[in-house]
Motif scaffolding. Structure first.
Motif, PDB file in Angstrom:
ATOM      1  N   ILE A  38      21.010  20.685 -17.112  1.00 33.10           N
ATOM      2  CA  ILE A  38      21.075  20.506 -16.082  1.00 33.10           C
ATOM      3  C   ILE A  38      19.715  19.232 -15.846  1.00 33.10           C
ATOM      4  N   ALA A  39      20.629  17.915 -15.111  1.00 35.97           N
ATOM      5  CA  ALA A  39      19.760  16.656 -14.857  1.00 35.97           C
ATOM      6  C   ALA A  39      18.582  16.870 -13.936  1.00 35.97           C
ATOM      7  N   CYS A  40      17.575  16.241 -13.940  1.00 34.54           N
ATOM      8  CA  CYS A  40      16.500  16.433 -12.915  1.00 34.54           C
ATOM      9  C   CYS A  40      16.593  15.103 -12.694  1.00 34.54           C
ATOM     10  N   ILE A  41      15.930  14.597 -11.148  1.00 29.07           N
ATOM     11  CA  ILE A  41      16.494  13.606 -10.864  1.00 29.07           C
ATOM     12  C   ILE A  41      15.566  13.254 -10.116  1.00 29.07           C
ATOM     13  N   LYS A  42      14.511  12.086 -10.375  1.00 28.85           N
ATOM     14  CA  LYS A  42      12.925  12.189  -9.842  1.00 28.85           C
ATOM     15  C   LYS A  42      12.872  10.463  -9.229  1.00 28.85           C
ATOM     16  N   HIS A  43      12.077  10.244  -8.129  1.00 24.94           N
ATOM     17  CA  HIS A  43      11.035  11.167  -8.108  1.00 24.94           C
ATOM     18  C   HIS A  43      11.427  11.246  -6.238  1.00 24.94           C
ATOM     19  N   PHE A  44      11.253  12.467  -6.301  1.00 22.70           N
ATOM     20  CA  PHE A  44      12.248  12.284  -4.444  1.00 22.70           C
ATOM     21  C   PHE A  44      10.441  12.014  -3.809  1.00 22.70           C
ATOM     22  N   PHE A  53      16.850  20.658 -29.156  1.00 26.25           N
ATOM     23  CA  PHE A  53      16.174  20.911 -29.458  1.00 26.25           C
ATOM     24  C   PHE A  53      15.819  22.782 -28.742  1.00 26.25           C
ATOM     25  N   GLY A  54      16.955  22.589 -27.989  1.00 28.21           N
ATOM     26  CA  GLY A  54      16.429  24.243 -27.722  1.00 28.21           C
ATOM     27  C   GLY A  54      16.154  24.226 -26.249  1.00 28.21           C
ATOM     28  N   ALA A  55      16.060  22.937 -25.844  1.00 26.83           N
ATOM     29  CA  ALA A  55      16.230  22.191 -23.797  1.00 26.83           C
ATOM     30  C   ALA A  55      18.317  22.306 -23.434  1.00 26.83           C
ATOM     31  N   ASN A  56      17.120  22.780 -21.982  1.00 28.51           N
ATOM     32  CA  ASN A  56      18.855  22.706 -21.395  1.00 28.51           C
ATOM     33  C   ASN A  56      18.885  22.186 -19.824  1.00 28.51           C
ATOM     34  N   TRP A  57      17.183  21.525 -19.685  1.00 32.48           N
ATOM     35  CA  TRP A  57      17.193  20.592 -18.220  1.00 32.48           C
ATOM     36  C   TRP A  57      16.576  19.421 -18.967  1.00 32.48           C
ATOM     37  N   VAL A  58      16.621  17.992 -18.443  1.00 30.33           N
ATOM     38  CA  VAL A  58      16.311  16.757 -18.827  1.00 30.33           C
ATOM     39  C   VAL A  58      16.525  16.100 -17.505  1.00 30.33           C
ATOM     40  N   ALA A  59      15.015  15.584 -17.861  1.00 35.27           N
ATOM     41  CA  ALA A  59      14.207  14.723 -16.278  1.00 35.27           C
ATOM     42  C   ALA A  59      14.905  13.175 -17.221  1.00 35.27           C
ATOM     43  N   ALA A  60      16.208  12.736 -17.199  1.00 36.97           N
ATOM     44  CA  ALA A  60      16.673  11.329 -17.588  1.00 36.97           C
ATOM     45  C   ALA A  60      17.082  10.826 -15.922  1.00 36.97           C
ATOM     46  N   VAL A  61      16.582  11.250 -15.600  1.00 39.13           N
ATOM     47  CA  VAL A  61      17.193  10.052 -13.900  1.00 39.13           C
ATOM     48  C   VAL A  61      16.701   9.574 -12.872  1.00 39.13           C
ATOM     49  N   CYS A  62      15.607   8.521 -13.386  1.00 40.13           N
ATOM     50  CA  CYS A  62      14.758   8.328 -12.718  1.00 40.13           C
ATOM     51  C   CYS A  62      15.352   6.944 -11.857  1.00 40.13           C
ATOM     52  N   VAL A  63      15.572   7.120 -10.496  1.00 34.45           N
ATOM     53  CA  VAL A  63      16.420   6.748  -9.391  1.00 34.45           C
ATOM     54  C   VAL A  63      15.184   6.146  -8.646  1.00 34.45           C
ATOM     55  N   ASN A  64      13.789   5.734  -8.346  1.00 33.44           N
ATOM     56  CA  ASN A  64      12.973   5.125  -7.517  1.00 33.44           C
ATOM     57  C   ASN A  64      13.501   4.110  -7.343  1.00 33.44           C
ATOM     58  N   LEU A  65      13.771   3.316  -6.090  1.00 29.90           N
ATOM     59  CA  LEU A  65      14.191   2.058  -6.083  1.00 29.90           C
ATOM     60  C   LEU A  65      13.018   1.003  -6.687  1.00 29.90           C
ATOM     61  N   LEU A  66      13.219  -0.290  -7.140  1.00 31.98           N
ATOM     62  CA  LEU A  66      13.063  -1.460  -7.567  1.00 31.98           C
ATOM     63  C   LEU A  66      12.180  -2.548  -6.116  1.00 31.98           C
ATOM     64  N   ARG A  67      10.833  -1.542  -5.271  1.00 27.11           N
ATOM     65  CA  ARG A  67      10.670  -2.082  -4.204  1.00 27.11           C
ATOM     66  C   ARG A  67      10.283  -4.285  -4.998  1.00 27.11           C
ATOM     67  N   HIS A  68       8.965  -3.939  -5.948  1.00 23.51           N
ATOM     68  CA  HIS A  68       8.076  -4.433  -6.272  1.00 23.51           C
ATOM     69  C   HIS A  68       7.918  -4.680  -7.942  1.00 23.51           C
ATOM     70  N   PRO A  69       8.948  -5.689  -8.191  1.00 21.40           N
ATOM     71  CA  PRO A  69       9.279  -5.830 -10.173  1.00 21.40           C
ATOM     72  C   PRO A  69       7.875  -5.701 -11.183  1.00 21.40           C
ATOM     73  N   GLY A  70       6.495  -5.841 -10.165  1.00 25.58           N
ATOM     74  CA  GLY A  70       5.437  -5.351 -11.059  1.00 25.58           C
ATOM     75  C   GLY A  70       5.292  -4.038 -11.374  1.00 25.58           C
ATOM     76  N   TRP A  71       6.091  -3.457 -10.480  1.00 29.42           N
ATOM     77  CA  TRP A  71       5.481  -1.820 -10.602  1.00 29.42           C
ATOM     78  C   TRP A  71       5.584  -0.895 -12.040  1.00 29.42           C
ATOM     79  N   GLY A  72       4.175  -0.390 -12.137  1.00 27.57           N
ATOM     80  CA  GLY A  72       4.160  -0.271 -13.691  1.00 27.57           C
ATOM     81  C   GLY A  72       6.091   0.981 -14.514  1.00 27.57           C
ATOM     82  N   ARG A  73       6.721   1.482 -13.333  1.00 28.97           N
ATOM     83  CA  ARG A  73       7.847   1.952 -14.108  1.00 28.97           C
ATOM     84  C   ARG A  73       8.504   1.442 -13.732  1.00 28.97           C
ATOM     85  N   ALA A  74       8.929  -0.123 -13.863  1.00 29.99           N
ATOM     86  CA  ALA A  74       9.722  -0.942 -13.594  1.00 29.99           C
ATOM     87  C   ALA A  74      10.913  -0.263 -14.613  1.00 29.99           C
ATOM     88  N   GLN A  75      10.605   0.016 -15.854  1.00 29.79           N
ATOM     89  CA  GLN A  75      11.697   0.330 -17.014  1.00 29.79           C
ATOM     90  C   GLN A  75      12.070   1.452 -16.400  1.00 29.79           C
TER      91      GLN A  75
END
Length: 729
Positions: free
Chosen positions: A162-168, A114-136
């Motif tokens: 370029i891998a983008c790690i989120k959310h710090f 698609f012409g992209a070279n930078w991808v925010a595919a790595v979400c490593v926020n710890l699942l403290r509570h499994p009701g978090w909306g972005r648990a998935q």
């Protein structure tokens, strides 16, 4: 006219380019290249985030086409045929590091098409509570699992992008993410909430995205301890730090000085203040040059090459999506070996979710598969077993569904969550403080100049912010489902399960979703339960593979599901402040003496496994604990075991969790096959963080090493005597 192209390594070329840039070019490099108002209109009326990458660092005079950003935790979000993989929490349930690396590489290759070279595919926020909306979007509740999976995805992405790690960092509440302050001790921060980010950095991730929330009173994009003291200095991170989009920072000068390198996707907060700060000497030129150098270095390190559109949704990537969906399925219950089902006879497939595409939420990670691409559960079962008479009911009438189930040899009830129950959330009123800083439209700035315009524009921005806050107060401002406080299924789905299981004991309940689903009202009535998650575009094929016994289920729970929400930590979706400690998930359940409904690491199989001959040896000079054991598939079919190694420390110096995961490996075995397995576990995973010494400390005494099938399994154990040791930061 193009400037002479720099030569040499990415570092050398980046330094040559930096030396050729004017101060104005350097400042422009720190912001996304899309004008604010044009970009906002593009988002509002043209669904921009699904149409094109977001550019930054474009230097046409120097031959640089810039950083081109796309989101993509479950696949590239742009329209045009990209593969939709299972959501990350499902892939976390596979515990398959090699698979996740291959998925990262596939996403990167499709992004490049698609012409992209930078991808925010790595979400490593710890699942403290499994009701978090972005648990998935994350991999689970444990830092070791998170770190291994996030590092694997990072390695795959970095081969082409370029891998983008989120959310710090410490982002695990969605509905108040723009206002909540997380209070946390240094021990808890380093021991629980940061190790997985460090693992991704060590794997070579080129960028880190800050979180919207604040930590200990400082917004994450302006948090010097997080961005400079820890990330860049302690961990030696050589990549760049980017703000979360549009509303990620408040004070531009404070953010840049704290270690933020790039504001995305528009010139906004940085543009309003950095030129003046540089002229006044309050912005050190060294910090400006460091930020630009990091951005140039990352862009120049991206491999050259053409990536054709034919990569999108290609046969290899579809096969990978099917493999991931299959390995993610967790068999939670299988009374009297109800599963696998025969591929002949009659089957009732019940539930609206069985016949529709259910891929996850509709927030920033929303993918756009081509029409007809998604294989639903119903379609997958019908295609896999042509001789099986499959009858479908939407399930809106439980009595009619029960009659259908009773008339069939077996029933499959597909229920769970979708984007209406959980997902990313925006509460507009929380954006009001940031909207006060929105820039004037570009034509006005060109006509009047930003300095002269500012006193007249500021009241306009204040009014816009006030209107946003007022509208939010009246409507509640829910753009998406957000976090969940009720973790059970809705009453209609529970009634459907109870009706069908009463009518036919050969009923399989298939659960879809990303977060925890409490099942105490019905799980004892169902003889078989499968957790399908949001399984991606090939999910129906994967479900059929497992239901019909063509593949043994091998998923393991990436978080603990309690018997009641009362066993979970405090969780308030609209909280303005929260205290985080060591106690969540299986750690908390152990401490309180509560058994989980489905423990962390739990998952059944169609086969059986034996663990024996466990050995553990401390190797201080190598910095590892070496664990070895023999694993045997003693069952009737090929299957994969997930070997989990837990530590039970002495806990004499400070209170520590009773048991923590320190290592794991997924091991496929043929029937009757035995294999000797060795794991090298870093000593830091055995230690606790000593805030006084600013380092991890191994306490002296006996440490019990347990190999178990899940966090509550007694397993087999061996004791290792450990001497006191300071391991460094």
């Amino acid at each position: 006219m193009l400037a002479p192209a720099p030569t040499g390594s990415p570092e050398t070329r980046a330094r040559q380019l930096l030396a050729s840039l004017t101060p104005a070019e350097k400042l422009a490099h720190l912001c996304g290249a899309t004008p604010f108002w044009a970009g906002m209109v593009d988002i509002a009326v043209a669904d921009a985030s699904h149409r094109h990458p977001w550019p930054a660092g474009v230097l046409p005079n120097h031959g640089l086409r810039g950083l081109q950003f796309v989101d993509g935790p479950r696949g590239v979000v742009l329209e045009g045929g990209a593969t939709t993989f299972p959501v990350p929490i499902a892939r976390g349930a596979s515990w398959d590091i090699d698979l996740e690396e291959r998925i990262g590489e596939a996403i990167a290759r499709e992004a490049r098409s698609f012409g992209a070279n930078w991808v925010a595919a790595v979400c490593v926020n710890l699942l403290r509570h499994p009701g978090w909306g972005r648990a998935q979007e994350t991999y689970g509740e444990d830092p070791v699992l998170l770190g291994a999976m996030g590092a694997a995805c990072s390695r795959g992405l970095q081969r082409h992008t370029i891998a983008c790690i989120k959310h710090f960092a410490l982002n695990s509440i969605d509905s108040s993410r723009f206002l909540v302050d997380i209070r946390v001790s240094r021990r808890v921060l380093h021991e629980l909430y940061l190790p997985h980010f460090r693992d991704c950095v060590a794997a070579g991730a080129g960028s880190v995205m800050t979180a919207y929330n604040s930590v200990n009173g400082f917004w994450c994009a302006q948090n010097q301890e997080l961005l400079t003291t820890i990330l860049k200095n302690r961990w030696g991170f050589g990549g760049f730090v980017v703000s979360d989009f549009i509303f990620g920072l408040r004070d531009g000068l404070a953010a840049l000085r704290a270690g933020l390198d790039l504001e995305m996707p528009f010139p906004m907060i940085f543009e309003a203040c950095l030129a003046e700060a540089l002229a006044a000497g309050t912005l050190p030129l060294e910090r400006l040059d460091d930020a630009v150098l990091r951005l140039l270095r990352a862009q120049l390190a991206v491999p050259a090459g053409e990536y054709p559109a034919s990569l999108r949704g290609c046969a290899a990537h579809r096969s990978l999506a099917r493999e991931a969906a299959t390995k993610a399925i967790v068999l939670l219950k299988n009374t009297d070996a109800l599963l696998p089902l025969p591929d002949r006879g009659s089957l009732a497939v019940i539930g609206a979710l069985a016949a529709g595409a259910n891929l996850g939420d509709r927030g920033s990670s929303d993918t756009r598969p081509e029409p007809g691409v998604v294989v639903t559960p119903l379609a997958g079962i019908r295609a896999a077993a042509p001789q099986l008479q499959v009858h479908h009911s939407e399930g809106d009438d439980p009595a009619a569904a029960a009659r259908l189930a009773a008339a069939c040899d077996a029933a499959v009830v597909v229920v769970g969550l979708d984007w209406r129950q959980e997902g990313e959330h925006i509460h507009p009123g929380d954006l009001a403080p940031i909207l006060r800083q929105m820039p004037a439209p570009d034509p006005l700035q060109r006509w009047f100049g930003s300095q002269r315009l500012r006193p007249f524009w500021q009241p306009v921005a204040e009014v816009a912010a006030s209107i946003t806050r007022l509208a939010s107060a009246r409507t509640g401002g829910d753009f998406a489902a957000g976090d969940r406080t009720e973790l059970a299924l809705d009453p209609a789905q529970e009634a459907l399960i109870l009706a069908v299981t009463a009518a036919n004991p050969r009923t399989v309940v298939v659960l879809m979703g990303g977060g925890a689903i409490l099942s105490e009202r019905w799980r004892h009535r169902a003889n078989a339960i499968l957790l399908l998650w949001y399984p991606g575009q090939q999910g129906g094929e994967a479900l059929a593979d497992v239901l019909l016994g063509r593949v043994a289920p091998s998923g393991r729970m990436p978080f603990a599901v309690p018997t009641t929400a009362e066993h979970l930590p405090a969780f308030e979706p609209r909280a303005k402040s929260m205290d985080y400690d060591l106690w969540h998930g299986y750690r908390r359940l152990h401490r309180q003496g509560h058994a989980a409904a489905f423990p962390f690491g739990f998952g059944l199989s169609y086969s059986t496994f034996a663990h024996r001959e466990l050995q553990a040896e401390l190797l201080p000079q190598a910095g590892i604990l070496r664990v070895a054991l023999t694993v045997t598939n003693s069952g009737p079919m090929a299957a994969a075991e997930v070997v989990q190694v837990y530590l039970e420390p002495p806990g004499r110096e400070v209170e520590r969790p009773v048991r923590t995961l320190v290592g794991f490996e997924r091991l496929p075995l043929e029937p009757g096959q035995a294999q000797r397995l060795e794991l090298a576990i870093p000593l830091q995973r055995l230690a606790y963080f000593d805030a006084g010494a600013d380092a991890f400390r191994l306490e002296a005494g006996p440490h019990r090493v347990v190999v178990a099938r899940h966090a509550e399994d007694p397993g087999i154990a061996v004791e290792v005597e450990v001497g006191a040791m300071l391991l460094g930061p």
